[in-house]
Design a protein around this motif. Structure first.
Motif, PDB file in Angstrom:
ATOM      1  N   PRO A  83       1.279   7.506  -7.351  1.00 29.32           N
ATOM      2  CA  PRO A  83       2.341   7.055  -6.441  1.00 29.32           C
ATOM      3  C   PRO A  83       3.742   7.385  -6.936  1.00 29.32           C
ATOM      4  O   PRO A  83       4.634   7.652  -6.133  1.00 29.32           O
ATOM      5  CB  PRO A  83       2.118   5.540  -6.363  1.00 29.32           C
ATOM      6  CG  PRO A  83       1.327   5.186  -7.558  1.00 29.32           C
ATOM      7  CD  PRO A  83       0.491   6.384  -7.880  1.00 29.32           C
ATOM      8  N   ASP A  84       3.920   7.392  -8.260  1.00 30.68           N
ATOM      9  CA  ASP A  84       5.261   7.683  -8.780  1.00 30.68           C
ATOM     10  C   ASP A  84       5.629   9.141  -8.559  1.00 30.68           C
ATOM     11  O   ASP A  84       6.728   9.467  -8.140  1.00 30.68           O
ATOM     12  CB  ASP A  84       5.322   7.368 -10.281  1.00 30.68           C
ATOM     13  CG  ASP A  84       5.038   5.907 -10.541  1.00 30.68           C
ATOM     14  OD1 ASP A  84       5.811   5.078 -10.084  1.00 30.68           O
ATOM     15  OD2 ASP A  84       4.011   5.612 -11.170  1.00 30.68           O
TER      16      ASP A  84
ATOM     17  N   ILE B 116      -2.380  11.283  -3.959  1.00 34.14           N
ATOM     18  CA  ILE B 116      -1.188  10.432  -3.843  1.00 34.14           C
ATOM     19  C   ILE B 116      -1.517   8.971  -4.107  1.00 34.14           C
ATOM     20  O   ILE B 116      -0.662   8.207  -4.531  1.00 34.14           O
ATOM     21  CB  ILE B 116      -0.454  10.603  -2.492  1.00 34.14           C
ATOM     22  CG1 ILE B 116      -1.376  10.308  -1.310  1.00 34.14           C
ATOM     23  CG2 ILE B 116       0.163  11.970  -2.386  1.00 34.14           C
ATOM     24  CD1 ILE B 116      -0.658  10.346   0.031  1.00 34.14           C
ATOM     25  N   ARG B 117      -2.775   8.599  -3.867  1.00 34.18           N
ATOM     26  CA  ARG B 117      -3.146   7.222  -4.194  1.00 34.18           C
ATOM     27  C   ARG B 117      -3.117   7.003  -5.702  1.00 34.18           C
ATOM     28  O   ARG B 117      -2.822   5.918  -6.181  1.00 34.18           O
ATOM     29  CB  ARG B 117      -4.552   6.921  -3.677  1.00 34.18           C
ATOM     30  CG  ARG B 117      -4.552   6.630  -2.197  1.00 34.18           C
ATOM     31  CD  ARG B 117      -5.918   6.372  -1.664  1.00 34.18           C
ATOM     32  NE  ARG B 117      -5.850   6.199  -0.218  1.00 34.18           N
ATOM     33  CZ  ARG B 117      -6.886   6.166   0.584  1.00 34.18           C
ATOM     34  NH1 ARG B 117      -8.097   6.302   0.096  1.00 34.18           N
ATOM     35  NH2 ARG B 117      -6.745   6.015   1.872  1.00 34.18           N
TER      36      ARG B 117
ATOM     37  N   TRP C 165       4.355  11.051  -6.304  1.00 31.03           N
ATOM     38  CA  TRP C 165       4.497  11.229  -4.869  1.00 31.03           C
ATOM     39  C   TRP C 165       5.902  10.874  -4.408  1.00 31.03           C
ATOM     40  O   TRP C 165       6.492  11.541  -3.564  1.00 31.03           O
ATOM     41  CB  TRP C 165       3.448  10.361  -4.154  1.00 31.03           C
ATOM     42  CG  TRP C 165       3.800  10.099  -2.735  1.00 31.03           C
ATOM     43  CD1 TRP C 165       3.758  10.992  -1.702  1.00 31.03           C
ATOM     44  CD2 TRP C 165       4.292   8.882  -2.178  1.00 31.03           C
ATOM     45  NE1 TRP C 165       4.190  10.394  -0.543  1.00 31.03           N
ATOM     46  CE2 TRP C 165       4.525   9.099  -0.815  1.00 31.03           C
ATOM     47  CE3 TRP C 165       4.562   7.623  -2.708  1.00 31.03           C
ATOM     48  CZ2 TRP C 165       5.003   8.114   0.035  1.00 31.03           C
ATOM     49  CZ3 TRP C 165       5.035   6.631  -1.866  1.00 31.03           C
ATOM     50  CH2 TRP C 165       5.261   6.888  -0.514  1.00 31.03           C
TER      51      TRP C 165
ATOM     52  N   THR D 196      -5.007  13.034  -0.172  1.00 26.59           N
ATOM     53  CA  THR D 196      -5.047  11.582   0.005  1.00 26.59           C
ATOM     54  C   THR D 196      -5.390  10.898  -1.312  1.00 26.59           C
ATOM     55  O   THR D 196      -4.749   9.934  -1.734  1.00 26.59           O
ATOM     56  CB  THR D 196      -6.092  11.222   1.080  1.00 26.59           C
ATOM     57  OG1 THR D 196      -5.715  11.874   2.283  1.00 26.59           O
ATOM     58  CG2 THR D 196      -6.150   9.733   1.321  1.00 26.59           C
TER      59      THR D 196
END
Lengths: 434, 557
Positions: free
Chosen positions: B131-132, B127-128, B134, B124
């Motif tokens: 974001p790219d 990925i926060r 992810w 969690t």
């Protein structure tokens, strides 16, 4: 790495590699795979004319991640190669620079290196004047001077290979090319290059000017650089590059197209960035949803957007491999982001393969969408969900970088649509979480 | 031991296999796991299905760049990289996310599939921050084995139940203890992310065990909590210093219950020291905690006879809590009454009886009101205040008032000890002891003897189980019995009781003279009074070891 040219897949197994959403299109694939959207084509054609007539100009190419900026740049590159007035150098900074630590000097030094490499590869005879100029300039950079010793040895060892090398490609220039190729990989090299070039940036600009003049003199074409990857840095790094140092990116005496991050386009700094550049050209999302009850014209635009995004999928995968409702759901769920549509299709195709069916059905797409939604659920904080609710209700955002909206645009939970008036919507996959 | 995967997970292994085998380029897949066993299971199944070797790599402080794992490999042969994230959740995770986010495009230049394994919390956070990167993934597959409890959720749920627990509802406390026991038994393989929750669980478990009188076991778990937070503080002081201070404070109470006074003082001092520093930077956040630590530290100093220090920190605790209760009255009144109660004892130690009575009355009044609102929650504290109030009245010669307060306290403690003997028998014994003194001062020697004997019986039982904690009290009760007999003219019984009292207390005096000198001085004086009445000479053997006190009393043997 050699890449096979993509052909439309006729089986689900064959569809998996075609639906690799991380892979950019090759020039050779533009005719078979690339979907030319009228609104993008119009913009790129206008840009081609602008590049031919308004020399030199600096363009920002912007749009959401996955919307097709790189493909548009490749398309533009192909278009420009047919121009009798322009000579295109197209490269991505991602291959050579470290986006963790990016500076305008790195980009400009790399641009000079890419221009020189393309001149070398195409055997352009730039003349003795530029040779002397390049020799003096590159010898003036201490790290290049140091590197020249080893470079000379290497050249001696490869004497046979060096036959036919253009005359202007002196050992100093070769050493410069060798050093510039290491900017991204070696922090010390990067540091030294910056230390040496930054105080003499005007000399680098002079070199670019001399090069474009030499090229023009040689082939009667104007130099245009298409620089991909500048949109990939973080919001902070992009701010440093375009906001704090935008001026330095705008002054070289040749035309340049930079890709530009969408988040920065929505920041309050954008108004201060824009004056440095000739124009910013947005690559819009595929239009798949409407701000309010659509009028007939809007309905038509919607139908066109959905049809075009379906075409993105069916150019890669035989339409017989998907049911129509499945295809419709993929397109609507993607929010008009082509990369996401491609990814959802791949996820659904894998589900179908595991289920031993030969066609993607709606429930496969549902399962893929649910999986993707779970990731959004993990990723979005409570505060971000509140912001999304606010954006959903107001259909606008606060451009202050502290407000948190830029991060939402960056992580694609919030997307921008433009149909005469810019408005914002929560991504269809994230929307049910609110 | 290889576990069988759930059917849905087997499908996910098949998807992973198809994705890797059919893709011509690098593929990015996120997989979630709970224990290394989950990864091994998938790896074993995948090995049977794939012709491509699987390389297992760890992402931690030594190597945090997942892209490098595939980028630096030669193009051939194609390999699957299992990159297992084992770094911390803070700076290392941030670095890893940064590398991944920025260098993600390099994945398009390689052919090696990258399968990144994360535990839930790390994923969690990752990925926060990336974001790219992810957005480049092709699948998120969940392979967590389902059996173990989620300690975070369980601890939060158990903690949420605690405000409902009252000290007299033993059954509820025991049920809560059992819930913690069950959780801690099932939870054998803590991840780094779970450690803070495990520390909290140990800490609360220790406190609850203390409430039912399971002091040894309570000490064990309080120590475990401190050990965990000490470790976490080394990695992230900002996040865990408050927990460490709290767990040290509790550990001080646990040591105190077992009469390990030096240990108790040491950890209480450390707790107070940490909280003082925290108050300097964030007073609003930590002032209440500091007051709590100071209050307990006062008790620790007092137990060791360091009365000046005890008075100083008790006064500071009252000062803070008074200020806090002025700001938010309801929330802080109970704490203020506790500090006032202790301060009255401190004043009394310095014979500042008027001041002691004043604060004792204030404490008792606050608790009386609290009992009216929530009797179950404050009854024990109220009884404690009454007990002390009795002592304060007594010191000022207000004997009837003293007796009245002690008798009211006695009724409450009898009731509490009946429900929760382990927790309240010590308090009842102490109260009976004091009640005996009250009766004695009113010359009701038979009642005094009766109360002291009842206290003695309880202390005997307690001392059998925890001699270190209760032998000094047993000695005290014998002394009171001796005085009662002396007053009743039963001199032989008095002598027997007084001699036994001195024998029991001697080793404690040797170990910590300052803590016991005042009490023993009085006992020796009583012993000499008795000898005078008996016209006997002192027993040199009995008095050996008490030389410093004899010297003060100017007695030469």
């Amino acid at each position: 790495m050699p890449t096979m040219t993509m052909q439309q897949a006729q089986t689900l197994r064959g569809a998996i590699p075609n639906l690799d959403h991380t892979r950019g299109l090759e020039i050779a694939e533009l005719d078979t795979i690339y979907v030319v959207r009228p609104e993008v084509q119009d913009k790129l054609e206008e840009l081609t004319i602008q590049l031919e007539l308004q020399y030199p100009c600096k363009i920002l190419l912007t749009g959401h991640r996955g919307v097709g900026k790189s493909s548009a740049l490749t398309y533009l590159s192909k278009q420009l190669q047919t121009s009798s007035k322009l000579w295109v150098v197209h490269f991505s900074i991602l291959d050579d620079l470290d986006l963790n630590d990016l500076d305008y000097v790195d980009i400009m030094v790399l641009m000079v290196a890419k221009i020189l490499e393309q001149c070398r590869d195409q055997g352009l005879d730039l003349g003795t004047a530029i040779q002397k100029r390049l020799d003096v300039w590159s010898s003036d950079i201490e790290i290049v001077r140091e590197n020249k010793e080893s470079s000379q040895i290497a050249v001696e060892a490869k004497t046979e290979v060096s036959v036919g090398t253009p005359g202007w490609l002196s050992s100093s220039v070769k050493a410069f090319l060798s050093v510039s190729g290491r900017i991204g990989k070696e922090s010390e090299t990067r540091k030294t290059i910056r230390q040496e070039v930054t105080p003499k940036y005007s000399e680098l600009l002079g070199i670019i000017d001399d090069l474009q003049q030499a090229i023009y003199k040689t082939i009667n074409r104007q130099l245009v650089c298409l620089i991909d990857g500048c949109d990939k840095a973080s919001v902070e790094a992009s701010e440093k590059l375009f906001y704090k140092n935008g001026h330095y990116l705008s002054i070289p005496e040749c035309s340049i197209v930079y890709t530009f991050p969408v988040a920065l386009q929505h920041s309050k700094e954008y108004n201060q960035i824009l004056p440095y550049f000739t124009e910013a050209i947005p690559i819009p999302n595929f239009k798949t949803q409407s701000r309010k009850t659509p009028d007939p014209a809007e309905q038509q635009r919607l139908r066109n957007g959905i049809a075009l995004l379906k075409e993105v999928i069916t150019k890669r995968v035989n339409p017989n491999l998907l049911t129509q409702p499945a295809l419709e759901k993929i397109v609507i769920s993607s929010g008009g982001i082509s990369r996401l549509a491609i990814k959802l299709t791949q996820m659904a195709a894998l589900k179908a393969l595991v289920a031993k069916t030969d066609k993607i059905e709606e429930h496969h797409v549902d399962a893929a969408v649910n999986e993707e939604r779970k990731v959004y659920q993990r990723m979005l904080t409570v505060k971000q969900l509140d912001l999304l609710r606010k954006a959903r209700d107001e259909q606008r955002i606060d451009p202050d970088s502290e407000s948190g909206y830029l991060d939402l645009l960056h992580n694609l939970s919030l997307i921008e649509y433009d149909n005469g008036r810019v408005w914002y919507a929560v991504h269809p996959i994230a929307a049910p979480l609110l | 031991m290889t576990q069988t995967l759930e059917p849905i997970q087997s499908e996910d292994v098949e998807r992973l296999e198809l994705l890797i085998s059919l893709s011509q380029h690098s593929v990015l897949v996120f997989c979630l796991y709970r224990s290394p066993e989950d990864i091994r299971n998938v790896q074993n199944l995948l090995k049977k299905r794939l012709n491509i070797p699987i390389e297992y790599q760890i992402l931690n402080g030594k190597q945090l760049n997942p892209i490098r794992l595939v980028r630096d490999l030669p193009d051939q042969p194609r390999q699957v990289i299992f990159a297992v994230y084992e770094g911390n959740l803070d700076d290392e995770l941030t670095t890893c996310a940064k590398y991944a986010n920025i260098q993600r495009d390099a994945l398009s230049l390689v052919e090696h599939p990258l399968v990144m394994w994360f535990r839930e919390e790390a994923f969690t956070r990752f990925i926060r921050q990336a974001p790219d990167f992810w957005s480049w993934h092709s699948a998120v597959l969940e392979f967590q084995s389902p059996s173990p409890p989620n300690i975070r959720e369980a601890v939060i749920e158990l903690e949420a139940r605690e405000p409902e627990l009252s000290a007299v509802e033993r059954e509820k406390i025991v049920a809560q203890i059992e819930s913690y026991e069950e959780l801690l038994r099932a939870y054998t393989n803590p991840t780094d992310e779970d450690l803070p929750y495990l520390g909290r669980a140990y800490g609360r478990f220790g406190v609850l065990l203390g409430q039912i009188g399971e002091y040894k076991k309570a000490l064990e778990y309080s120590k475990k909590a401190v050990n965990i937070f000490r470790k976490l503080v080394l990695e992230n002081p900002d996040a865990f210093l408050a927990n460490l201070a709290g767990s040290l404070n509790n550990l001080g109470n646990r040591y105190g219950s077992l009469n390990k006074l030096e240990d108790a003082l040491k950890v209480s001092q450390e707790s107070t020291q940490i909280r003082r520093k925290q108050v300097e930077s964030q007073p609003a956040l930590y002032l209440a905690d500091l007051a709590r630590s100071l209050n307990n530290l006062g008790n620790r100093y007092s137990s060791l006879g360091k009365l000046e220090d005890a008075l100083k920190v008790s006064e500071e605790s009252v000062q803070i809590r008074r200020k806090l209760s002025e700001m938010q009255q309801d929330e802080n009144l109970a704490d203020l009454s506790s500090s006032l109660n202790n301060l009255s004892i401190r004043y009394s130690s310095f014979k500042r009886f008027e001041e002691a009575l004043k604060v004792s009355e204030e404490s008792t009044e606050i608790r009386r009101k609290l009992v009216e609102i929530q009797p179950d929650l404050y009854l024990a504290e109220f009884a404690g205040s009454l007990n002390n109030l009795g002592n304060r009245y007594s010191s000022l010669g207000k004997l009837e008032d003293a007796l009245k307060a002690s008798e009211e306290a006695n009724k409450i403690y009898q009731k509490l000890a009946e429900i929760q003997p382990n927790a309240y028998l010590p308090d009842l014994a102490m109260l009976l002891n004091n009640l005996g003194i009250r009766y004695g001062t009113l010359k009701r020697f038979e009642d005094a003897l009766k109360a002291s004997e009842e206290a003695n019986r309880i202390y005997q039982k307690l001392a059998e189980i925890q001699p270190n904690a209760y032998l000094p009290n047993l000695s005290g009760s014998l002394n009171n019995i001796g005085i009662s007999y002396l007053s009743l003219g039963k001199l032989d019984d008095a002598q027997k009781a007084l001699i036994e009292s001195l024998i029991i207390i001697k080793p404690f005096f040797r170990a910590c003279p300052t803590a016991y000198s005042q009490d023993i001085t009085e006992r020796i004086q009583t012993y000499f009074l008795l000898l005078q009445k008996l016209e006997q000479q002192p027993d040199p053997e009995l008095l050996r070891g008490f030389e410093p006190i004899l010297e003060t009393l100017n007695i030469k043997i």
